[in-house]
Enzyme design. Structure first.
Site: not given
Ligand code: PMP
Length: 310
Positions: A68, A167, A200
């Site tokens: 990622r 990200k 989210e």
């Molecule tokens: N949404 C956002 C905006 C995030 O920053 C994160 C954390 N990285 C997540 C969801 C959860 O993703 P992950 O399980 O890969 O940490």
């Protein structure tokens, strides 16, 4: 001199016990780990990052996080100057140097040093920072009793402006939403997309349970394709619990039996209120408890072992 006090007191521990931070191929003491004020990561939030967990001496889903990270970089036209294998090695070395069995890794790739203009092509080399430390996002009590959520007025930006899959170092949209949640006395907030569908949370993905089935918004609703989200979908499959991706509005949360959030830092955590309205019984439910237990089991063996030298 403005007489400003330095934020961090000098580390009194012997040098070999101090936190070591990787910067551009070197492991430095925390006090010496510094980057230029001309780095576009600072000037424009131009860069990408990952947050990764270490459980029981293993790095959870390191390959998925690295994939990622490199995809985020590619999407913003940034070539990370080392290979994915070299990044993996540097990450393992940084964790080993800090002798962490459990903790949190932050990989940060900045656009690098450039001039005072936007042009990223004037930054010759992206900067690499690896921090391995500890994290506790929410108090232990919240994992027992569940989080209270609000719906943030701040919306997730449209993918036409910037893909939610990048990200990036610019988390201001999420920070603004987090401020709303905290000022409302909550720990997390639901973020809707432009059309009003649930995307989210500010740093987590969201799941609801209704009549024994689990639902989560599709990535196309505007959330990050979370690695914990993916792990939980796999867990649900193994538990024989049906999980469906579904466009959701706040209605689906208000009328759910249970709700939980997933994220690298948050892990799997129940949510029991939205906008002061009780979700289900107002207590973490049985399906959530099953997923939490299975997740804790999974992280015991699903991960890249760290070769400790100390
Ligand atoms: N949404 C956002 C905006 C995030 O920053 C994160 C954390 N990285 C997540 C969801 C959860 O993703 P992950 O399980 O890969 O940490």
């Amino acid at each position: 001199m403005l007489g400003l006090k330095s934020g961090t007191p000098p580390d009194a521990r012997p040098r070999y016990l101090r936190m070591k931070i990787h910067i551009d191929g070197q492991l430095l003491d925390k006090e010496d780990a510094k980057i230029s004020v001309f780095d576009h990561g600072l000037l424009y939030g131009d860069g990408v990052f990952e947050g990764i967990r270490i459980y029981h001496g293993r790095i959870f889903r390191l390959n998925a996080h690295l994939k990622r990270l490199y995809e985020s970089a590619r999407s913003i036209c940034m070539e990370i100057p080392i290979s994915i294998e070299e990044m993996e090695k540097a990450t393992l070395e940084t964790v080993a140097a800090n002798n962490l069995q459990d903790g949190y890794i932050r990989l940060v790739i900045t656009r690098g040093v450039g001039s005072l203009g936007l042009n990223p092509f004037q930054c010759p080399r992206p900067g690499i920072i690896i921090i391995a430390s500890t994290i506790s996002l929410y108090p232990a009590e919240r994992y027992e009793k569940g989080l209270n959520l609000i719906t943030c007025a701040t919306r997730r930006p449209t993918p036409a402006a910037l893909s939610p899959q990048v990200k990036s170092l610019n988390y201001l949209n999420n920070v603004m939403a987090k401020i709303e949640a905290i000022q409302a006395g909550c720990e997390e907030g639901i973020m809707l997309n432009e059309q009003g569908y649930v995307a989210e949370c500010t740093g987590d993905n969201v799941f609801v349970i209704k009549d024994g089935q689990v639902y989560t918004p599709p990535i196309s609703a505007g959330g990050l394709d979370g690695i914990t989200r993916q792990a939980v979908i796999e867990i649900l499959g193994q538990l024989g619990i049906r999980c469906t991706e579904k466009m959701m509005t706040r209605h689906d949360l208000f009328t759910a039996d249970e709700c939980f959030l997933t994220g690298t830092a948050a892990e799997v955590i129940p949510a029991v209120q939205l906008d002061r309205r009780v979700i289900g019984s107002g207590k973490p439910g049985p399906v959530t408890a099953q997923v939490v237990a299975a997740f804790h089991e999974l992280v015991k063996h699903d991960g890249t072992p760290v070769p400790y030298t100390a």
